[in-house]
Design a protein around this motif. Structure first.
Motif, PDB file in Angstrom:
ATOM      1  N   GLN A 294      17.807  52.782  26.323  1.00 55.85           N
ATOM      2  CA  GLN A 294      18.437  51.759  25.480  1.00 55.85           C
ATOM      3  C   GLN A 294      19.500  50.908  26.181  1.00 55.85           C
ATOM      4  O   GLN A 294      20.503  50.541  25.573  1.00 55.85           O
TER       5      GLN A 294
ATOM      6  N   LYS B 189      18.303  45.798  28.859  1.00 53.59           N
ATOM      7  CA  LYS B 189      17.970  44.768  29.849  1.00 53.59           C
ATOM      8  C   LYS B 189      16.684  44.031  29.469  1.00 53.59           C
ATOM      9  O   LYS B 189      16.536  42.844  29.729  1.00 53.59           O
TER      10      LYS B 189
ATOM     11  N   VAL C   7       9.803  51.471  32.485  1.00 50.65           N
ATOM     12  CA  VAL C   7       9.000  51.580  31.263  1.00 50.65           C
ATOM     13  C   VAL C   7       8.142  50.313  31.165  1.00 50.65           C
ATOM     14  O   VAL C   7       8.644  49.202  31.329  1.00 50.65           O
TER      15      VAL C   7
ATOM     16  N   CYS D 111      13.135  46.442  33.627  1.00 49.14           N
ATOM     17  CA  CYS D 111      13.502  47.785  33.165  1.00 49.14           C
ATOM     18  C   CYS D 111      13.891  48.711  34.325  1.00 49.14           C
ATOM     19  O   CYS D 111      13.094  48.961  35.224  1.00 49.14           O
TER      20      CYS D 111
ATOM     21  N   MET E 286      11.101  49.961  21.365  1.00 52.67           N
ATOM     22  CA  MET E 286      10.991  51.195  22.146  1.00 52.67           C
ATOM     23  C   MET E 286      11.617  52.369  21.381  1.00 52.67           C
ATOM     24  O   MET E 286      11.096  53.479  21.393  1.00 52.67           O
TER      25      MET E 286
ATOM     26  N   ARG F 123      14.172  51.773  34.235  1.00 52.75           N
ATOM     27  CA  ARG F 123      13.489  53.063  34.063  1.00 52.75           C
ATOM     28  C   ARG F 123      11.974  52.934  34.224  1.00 52.75           C
ATOM     29  O   ARG F 123      11.227  53.859  33.941  1.00 52.75           O
TER      30      ARG F 123
END
Ligand code: SF4
Ligand code: SF4
Length: 220
Positions: A33, A36, A89, A85, A55, A87
């Motif tokens: 969370q 970005k 994702v 992202c 998400m 991460r």
């Protein structure tokens, strides 16, 4: 602000999150969370849920909210969110999966004009192996009646005069191979839907598979 009852989500919610992650090829639980994705999304100002919120809905298994949102239809698949992202994702893929699920499971589509546009685009590709702009425009106007059937008519005439719109659709050499791909995709989708229904995870009142008889529905 709407209060959500998360205790009611349970196993069905987990299975929804797992399915979305598997179909999108990404770990939906990696999202922490940071926002970005939403900050970079060129269409976030029009969305009812920001990409990061979508998400979160997926993580929490709030399927109805995610599949009824306008966000999944407004998303332009530009993949800015995915590239930003930290991460890794694959948010754009998640949006794709959610759109396909919403169609497959007969959820009401908030952005009807966008869905009509997608269907017409894909139907022309299924027919001739490439897009056919005039057919798409006519199909879109008919599919969105009575909303502004004459809007942009002058632009259409200009494009016709400039040769940018062709009366006769162009077809690739092996258009049959493309039709075969669409047909196989429909078969797979219908088999998946039947399996989901048999497992009790499908829609209670579905409107049929996402692929219409004459083509396919999805995102271009
Ligand atoms: S950029 Fe990635 S980690 Fe950050 S909110 Fe969006 S999906 Fe989640
Ligand atoms: S892919 Fe969709 S959600 Fe992601 S930045 Fe582009 S429009 Fe926004």
């Amino acid at each position: 602000m709407e209060v959500l009852n998360l205790t009611a989500v349970g196993e069905a919610g987990k299975s929804f999150a797992a399915r979305v992650g598997a179909e999108a090829g990404t770990d939906v639980y990696s999202c922490y969370q940071c926002g970005k994705c939403s900050a970079g999304c060129p269409l976030s100002y029009e969305m009812d849920f920001q990409p990061r919120q979508i998400m979160r809905l997926v993580q929490l298994g709030l399927k109805d909210l995610a599949l009824k949102s306008s966000t999944i239809w407004l998303c332009a698949s530009c993949a800015t969110c995915t590239t930003r992202c930290p991460r890794e994702v694959k948010i754009a893929s998640v949006m794709d999966v959610l759109r396909a699920m919403a169609r497959r499971e007969g959820y009401p589509i908030k952005e009807k004009g966008i869905a009509v546009f997608h269907r017409n685009f894909l139907n022309t590709v299924a027919f001739g192996g490439r897009s056919y702009e005039l057919g798409m425009i006519l199909g879109y106007k008919l599919g969105t009646l009575p909303a502004q059937p004459l809007k942009d008519l002058d632009l259409g005439f200009t494009w016709l005069q400039q040769g940018k719109l062709k009366f006769i659709p162009e077809r690739i050499k092996d258009a049959a191979a493309i039709r075969e791909i669409f047909s196989k995709t429909r078969e797979i989708e219908q088999a998946d839907l039947a399996k989901e229904r048999a497992q009790g995870s499908g829609p209670e009142t579905g409107h049929g598979a996402g692929l219409p008889a004459g083509g396919t529905e999805g995102h271009s």
